[in-house]
Design an enzyme around this catalytic site. Structure first.
Site, PDB file in Angstrom:
ATOM      1  N   HIS A   1       0.871  -1.183   0.000  1.00  0.00           N
ATOM      2  CA  HIS A   1       0.000   0.000   0.000  1.00  0.00           C
ATOM      3  C   HIS A   1       0.903   1.227   0.000  1.00  0.00           C
ATOM      4  O   HIS A   1       1.583   1.511   0.982  1.00  0.00           O
ATOM      5  CB  HIS A   1      -0.898  -0.023   1.242  1.00  0.00           C
ATOM      6  CG  HIS A   1      -1.621   1.262   1.482  1.00  0.00           C
ATOM      7  ND1 HIS A   1      -2.001   1.684   2.741  1.00  0.00           N
ATOM      8  CD2 HIS A   1      -2.033   2.223   0.630  1.00  0.00           C
ATOM      9  CE1 HIS A   1      -2.615   2.841   2.657  1.00  0.00           C
ATOM     10  NE2 HIS A   1      -2.643   3.201   1.385  1.00  0.00           N
TER      11      HIS A   1
ATOM     12  N   GLU B   1       9.110  -2.118 -21.337  1.00  0.00           N
ATOM     13  CA  GLU B   1       9.913  -3.175 -20.731  1.00  0.00           C
ATOM     14  C   GLU B   1       9.518  -3.481 -19.287  1.00  0.00           C
ATOM     15  O   GLU B   1       9.559  -4.631 -18.847  1.00  0.00           O
ATOM     16  CB  GLU B   1      11.403  -2.794 -20.764  1.00  0.00           C
ATOM     17  CG  GLU B   1      12.026  -2.824 -22.156  1.00  0.00           C
ATOM     18  CD  GLU B   1      12.109  -4.231 -22.729  1.00  0.00           C
ATOM     19  OE1 GLU B   1      12.486  -5.157 -21.984  1.00  0.00           O
ATOM     20  OE2 GLU B   1      11.794  -4.393 -23.924  1.00  0.00           O
TER      21      GLU B   1
END
Length: 205
Positions: A121, A156
């Site tokens: 979180h 990527e």
């Protein structure tokens, strides 16, 4: 909120740590969950992903869930600050004195119930900005926030993300990563139902 979980959280407030349970968070192994959470919190603070006491991390390790506490500076987190919960019963095996478990614990449990191994979180400013932009775009097109998603492909960085629940391998350059966005609430635990709905609707996220 689950009744057992709420009762455990209330009991954790003002309780004293059970010394016999300290073995759950004591290990020289830097990858032990209690140590690893502290390292992650310090790194996230350095990267600007969390500030002050905001954010949190939880790791499931077999039958146990390790949960960072609320109200502790992330760069100062110590293994002794960790809560340890028994996953099957949702009861706390170890509760540090004075500290409270993360308010996000119901959200963590919802993710663990769907196979997650760890929950992070953050309060990343970049994540918040992306969320606001995607929500604004959805509303301008007459779509509700429930339908809003951040999507990205041909980059990527997504190659480090698993393909999804029950699937082998990682995303490829030409795959699309879809991250659902849910409406915020004043209290984090109140997000549980909408988070569960999002995870069911987008199981590959």
């Amino acid at each position: 909120m689950d009744g057992k979980l709420q009762e455990s959280q209330e009991q954790a407030q003002g309780s004293t740590a059970d010394g016999s349970m300290d073995h759950l968070i004591a290990s020289p192994n830097p990858e032990h969950p209690a140590n690893h959470i502290c390292t992650l919190c310090r790194n996230f603070y350095t990267l600007g992903w969390v500030t002050g006491t905001g954010g949190g991390v939880s790791i499931r390790d077999g039958a146990h869930i390790f949960i960072a506490p609320s109200g502790v500076q992330k760069e100062l987190m110590q293994p002794a600050n960790m809560f340890v919960m028994e996953y099957a019963t949702r009861t706390y095996l170890r509760k540090p004195p004075v500290l409270k478990p993360s308010a996000c614990t119901p959200l963590f449990l919802a993710a663990f119930d769907r196979g997650a191994g760890s929950c992070i979180h953050t309060h990343s400013q970049w994540a918040v900005l992306v969320t606001l932009l995607v929500e604004k775009d959805a509303r301008s097109q007459g779509r509700g926030v429930f339908d809003a998603c951040f999507e990205i492909e041909q980059i990527e960085q997504i190659k480090g993300i698993p393909k999804g629940r029950g699937k082998d391998g990682m995303l490829g350059f030409f795959d699309r990563l879809t991250v659902p966005i849910i409406e915020n609430t004043a209290h984090e635990e109140d997000l549980t139902q909408s988070l569960e709905a999002a995870m069911e609707r987008y199981p590959n996220t």
